[in-house]
Design a protein around this motif. Structure first.
Motif, PDB file in Angstrom:
ATOM      1  N   LEU A 109     -14.207 -64.426 -24.515  1.00 18.85           N
ATOM      2  CA  LEU A 109     -15.394 -63.751 -25.032  1.00 18.85           C
ATOM      3  C   LEU A 109     -16.608 -64.191 -24.231  1.00 18.85           C
ATOM      4  CD1 LEU A 109     -14.708 -64.256 -28.843  1.00 18.85           C
ATOM      5  CD2 LEU A 109     -14.575 -62.101 -27.596  1.00 18.85           C
ATOM      6  N   VAL A 110     -17.333 -63.210 -23.697  1.00 17.01           N
ATOM      7  CA  VAL A 110     -18.554 -63.510 -22.944  1.00 17.01           C
ATOM      8  C   VAL A 110     -19.731 -63.190 -23.850  1.00 17.01           C
ATOM      9  CG1 VAL A 110     -19.878 -63.073 -20.851  1.00 17.01           C
ATOM     10  CG2 VAL A 110     -17.384 -62.878 -20.811  1.00 17.01           C
ATOM     11  N   THR A 111     -20.617 -64.166 -24.024  1.00 18.45           N
ATOM     12  CA  THR A 111     -21.761 -63.928 -24.893  1.00 18.45           C
ATOM     13  C   THR A 111     -23.007 -64.528 -24.270  1.00 18.45           C
ATOM     14  OG1 THR A 111     -22.631 -64.158 -27.134  1.00 18.45           O
ATOM     15  CG2 THR A 111     -21.346 -66.008 -26.266  1.00 18.45           C
ATOM     16  N   GLU A 112     -24.117 -64.329 -24.952  1.00 16.83           N
ATOM     17  CA  GLU A 112     -25.375 -64.915 -24.477  1.00 16.83           C
ATOM     18  C   GLU A 112     -26.075 -65.530 -25.679  1.00 16.83           C
ATOM     19  OE1 GLU A 112     -27.107 -61.374 -22.839  1.00 16.83           O
ATOM     20  OE2 GLU A 112     -27.980 -60.805 -24.753  1.00 16.83           O
ATOM     21  N   PRO A 113     -26.828 -66.621 -25.446  1.00 17.78           N
ATOM     22  CA  PRO A 113     -27.414 -67.354 -26.568  1.00 17.78           C
ATOM     23  C   PRO A 113     -28.715 -66.714 -27.049  1.00 17.78           C
ATOM     24  CG  PRO A 113     -27.870 -68.509 -24.529  1.00 17.78           C
ATOM     25  CD  PRO A 113     -27.066 -67.304 -24.165  1.00 17.78           C
ATOM     26  N   THR A 114     -28.580 -65.521 -27.606  1.00 13.23           N
ATOM     27  CA  THR A 114     -29.718 -64.814 -28.201  1.00 13.23           C
ATOM     28  C   THR A 114     -29.281 -64.352 -29.581  1.00 13.23           C
ATOM     29  OG1 THR A 114     -29.005 -62.655 -27.407  1.00 13.23           O
ATOM     30  CG2 THR A 114     -30.420 -63.934 -25.926  1.00 13.23           C
ATOM     31  N   PRO A 115     -30.213 -64.015 -30.466  1.00  9.28           N
ATOM     32  CA  PRO A 115     -29.805 -63.538 -31.795  1.00  9.28           C
ATOM     33  C   PRO A 115     -28.879 -62.314 -31.736  1.00  9.28           C
ATOM     34  CG  PRO A 115     -32.127 -64.126 -31.814  1.00  9.28           C
ATOM     35  CD  PRO A 115     -31.672 -64.221 -30.386  1.00  9.28           C
ATOM     36  N   PHE A 116     -29.177 -61.357 -30.850  1.00 10.23           N
ATOM     37  CA  PHE A 116     -28.292 -60.192 -30.726  1.00 10.23           C
ATOM     38  C   PHE A 116     -26.940 -60.615 -30.179  1.00 10.23           C
ATOM     39  CE2 PHE A 116     -32.089 -57.149 -30.088  1.00 10.23           C
ATOM     40  CZ  PHE A 116     -32.070 -56.798 -31.427  1.00 10.23           C
ATOM     41  N   GLY A 117     -26.979 -61.452 -29.147  1.00  9.99           N
ATOM     42  CA  GLY A 117     -25.738 -61.907 -28.535  1.00  9.99           C
ATOM     43  C   GLY A 117     -24.859 -62.621 -29.556  1.00  9.99           C
ATOM     44  N   PHE A 118     -25.468 -63.506 -30.329  1.00 10.54           N
ATOM     45  CA  PHE A 118     -24.699 -64.264 -31.311  1.00 10.54           C
ATOM     46  C   PHE A 118     -24.145 -63.342 -32.398  1.00 10.54           C
ATOM     47  CE2 PHE A 118     -24.735 -66.672 -35.405  1.00 10.54           C
ATOM     48  CZ  PHE A 118     -23.543 -67.333 -35.168  1.00 10.54           C
ATOM     49  N   HIS A 119     -24.969 -62.433 -32.881  1.00 15.57           N
ATOM     50  CA  HIS A 119     -24.538 -61.529 -33.955  1.00 15.57           C
ATOM     51  C   HIS A 119     -23.284 -60.754 -33.551  1.00 15.57           C
ATOM     52  CE1 HIS A 119     -24.583 -57.655 -36.148  1.00 15.57           C
ATOM     53  NE2 HIS A 119     -24.964 -58.402 -37.166  1.00 15.57           N
ATOM     54  N   ASN A 136     -23.149 -66.829 -21.076  1.00  9.69           N
ATOM     55  CA  ASN A 136     -23.940 -66.364 -19.940  1.00  9.69           C
ATOM     56  C   ASN A 136     -25.419 -66.487 -20.310  1.00  9.69           C
ATOM     57  OD1 ASN A 136     -24.650 -65.244 -17.489  1.00  9.69           O
ATOM     58  ND2 ASN A 136     -24.100 -63.141 -18.063  1.00  9.69           N
ATOM     59  N   ARG A 137     -26.284 -66.553 -19.299  1.00  5.97           N
ATOM     60  CA  ARG A 137     -27.727 -66.748 -19.507  1.00  5.97           C
ATOM     61  C   ARG A 137     -27.963 -68.017 -20.333  1.00  5.97           C
ATOM     62  NH1 ARG A 137     -26.972 -61.095 -20.594  1.00  5.97           N
ATOM     63  NH2 ARG A 137     -27.218 -60.042 -18.621  1.00  5.97           N
ATOM     64  N   ALA A 138     -27.154 -69.036 -20.054  1.00  7.63           N
ATOM     65  CA  ALA A 138     -27.270 -70.284 -20.799  1.00  7.63           C
ATOM     66  C   ALA A 138     -28.586 -70.964 -20.476  1.00  7.63           C
ATOM     67  CB  ALA A 138     -26.095 -71.205 -20.445  1.00  7.63           C
ATOM     68  N   GLY A 139     -29.084 -71.721 -21.442  1.00  2.00           N
ATOM     69  CA  GLY A 139     -30.334 -72.443 -21.247  1.00  2.00           C
ATOM     70  C   GLY A 139     -31.471 -71.866 -22.064  1.00  2.00           C
ATOM     71  N   LEU A 140     -31.252 -70.720 -22.683  1.00  4.53           N
ATOM     72  CA  LEU A 140     -32.226 -70.206 -23.643  1.00  4.53           C
ATOM     73  C   LEU A 140     -32.145 -71.100 -24.881  1.00  4.53           C
ATOM     74  CD1 LEU A 140     -31.436 -66.405 -23.180  1.00  4.53           C
ATOM     75  CD2 LEU A 140     -33.301 -67.701 -22.156  1.00  4.53           C
ATOM     76  N   ALA A 141     -33.169 -71.074 -25.701  1.00  3.29           N
ATOM     77  CA  ALA A 141     -33.299 -72.088 -26.743  1.00  3.29           C
ATOM     78  C   ALA A 141     -32.297 -71.958 -27.891  1.00  3.29           C
ATOM     79  CB  ALA A 141     -34.722 -72.049 -27.307  1.00  3.29           C
ATOM     80  N   ASP A 142     -31.744 -70.771 -28.102  1.00  2.00           N
ATOM     81  CA  ASP A 142     -30.916 -70.519 -29.286  1.00  2.00           C
ATOM     82  C   ASP A 142     -29.578 -71.267 -29.184  1.00  2.00           C
ATOM     83  OD1 ASP A 142     -30.685 -67.703 -31.361  1.00  2.00           O
ATOM     84  OD2 ASP A 142     -29.039 -69.124 -31.101  1.00  2.00           O
TER      85      ASP A 142
END
Lengths: 291, 124
Positions: free
Chosen positions: A189-199, A220-226
């Motif tokens: 599973l490829v995801t990103e640490p954002t509210p939409f990504g997590f949802h 992906n896009r790791a390093g965002l605060a979420d």
């Protein structure tokens, strides 16, 4: 290993991961783009296409001269793809799911197999070593799973016995996504640490869990605060096998159609690590024999 | 004169025309000479994922309807109704059932030559 690379949310980086993994893969590999509604893996792997064929599915063709308007077909069809009104019989081919039931129940043999074009299956070789397959849905066609099955059947007709397979799945959690992960024995599973990504990541994890296949995660896009994705993975014992940083260099390489693991040495190391991690998580051949 | 079916939100001649054909709540099947009517329930079609227009066209055929008066008709419903010779008057959504029938009997409704909505009611 048959690996499906999936996500809930679109645009998280499935194709980026597939292309980069394929580039560093050190065993025979077959890469399959099953995102038939918008295939794009070929833009990165740039395969030489060796062959293509039109895929179609069975829909009923009517011989009105044999029809007695008994309604057996119309009563059976769950999709209103065939209708009998008085002494008129009509088919709606684009509503048909191709089950063949109407043809089977017709007592007058007034229905025979016709066909509806689904799209195109093509195949070739990328970088001189990666077997490549893709499907492209016909514009206007509403159902992608039948074309996805045609692509998978094509892969099966050109067996590369020792080859691993990586499937680029469509996003989402509905029939197309499920059909893409069904042939796999491991889901990434490829995801990103954002509210939409997590949802949407959580929806995908819940949708695929009943299939009983091992799952692992790339952020992906790791390093965002979420931190929601990391916290969820830790609590569910989902291994996070790689993190791809939120980095302008990567976006530039992607926008130029480059494979990250080819263009950037640090990404080569990241994807080699991901390949090793996947092998550690994948069910071994011995497990499969025992199962 | 053949019976007229008007897509309707309920069994009331003075109630509003339901703008949807396939997913109409029901149909007022009206004898235009006497204004006697039967109300035919169509609510089940509202839960269908696809084929509601075809389903409603089959209902029209079973009730011997010659003319359908409604708001919007999609491509498959239009094809089915045309194939069995049912005339279609559309864009009547801001009238009552009675007004729609009177407009038709006074010759003020043009018979449609094509659908006025895409599949699933999407504006064409």
């Amino acid at each position: 290993m048959i690996l499906a690379v999936a996500s809930g949310k679109g645009g998280t980086g499935k194709t980026t991961v597939v292309a980069s993994l394929a580039w560093v893969w050190d065993r025979p590999l077959t890469a399959v783009d099953l995102d038939v509604e918008e295939p794009n893996l070929h833009l990165f792997l740039k395969p030489q296409i060796a062959g293509r064929e039109t895929a179609s599915m069975e829909v009923p063709a009517v011989d009105a001269s044999r029809c007695t308007y008994c309604r057996a077909c119309a009563d059976l069809c769950q999709f209103k793809a065939i209708s009998v009104m008085g002494s008129v019989i009509l088919t709606f081919p684009d509503m048909c799911h191709g089950c063949g039931g109407c043809i089977a129940v017709c007592p007058e043999k007034a229905l025979t197999p016709g066909s509806r074009e689904l799209g195109e299956v093509s195949w070739g070789t990328a970088a001189g070593r990666i077997n490549f397959f893709m499907g492209r849905l016909r514009v206007g066609e509403a159902m992608s799973p039948p074309l996805m099955r045609a692509v998978i059947a094509r892969v099966g007709q050109r067996p590369a016995p020792e080859s691993d397979v990586i499937i680029d799945a469509p996003p989402g959690t509905s029939c197309p996504a499920i059909n893409a992960v069904l042939p796999s024995d491991l889901i990434l599973l490829v995801t990103e640490p954002t509210p939409f990504g997590f949802h949407d990541f959580r929806l995908a994890h819940e949708a695929f869990a009943p299939l009983g296949k091992p799952m692992a995660v790339v952020i992906n896009r790791a390093g965002l605060a979420d931190r929601s994705v990391q916290n969820y993975c830790h609590s569910r014992h989902l291994p996070i096998l790689a993190e791809i940083p939120f980095d302008r260099r990567l976006a530039e390489a992607y926008s130029n159609g480059q494979v990250l693991s080819e263009a950037l040495p640090d990404m080569r190391a990241t994807f080699r690590g991901l390949m090793a991690g996947l092998r550690a998580v994948a069910p071994s051949t011995q497990d499969k024999v025992n199962a | 004169m053949r019976k007229i079916a008007v897509s309707s939100e309920g069994p009331d001649l003075d109630g509003p025309v339901d703008p949807r054909f396939g997913r109409a709540a029901g149909f007022m099947v009206v004898d235009p000479e006497t204004m006697a009517f039967d109300y035919v329930e169509n609510g089940a079609s509202q839960t269908m994922t696809q084929g509601a227009g075809i389903h409603a066209a089959e209902l029209m055929a079973r009730h011997g309807v010659g003319v359908v008066l409604t708001g919007y008709v999609g491509p498959k419903a239009f094809h089915a109704l045309s194939a069995i010779g049912i005339k279609i008057g559309k864009n009547l959504e801001n009238l009552s059932v009675r007004q729609a029938v009177e407009k038709y009997t006074h010759g003020q409704v043009t018979v449609a030559e094509g659908p006025n909505r895409g599949a699933h009611g999407v504006p064409a």
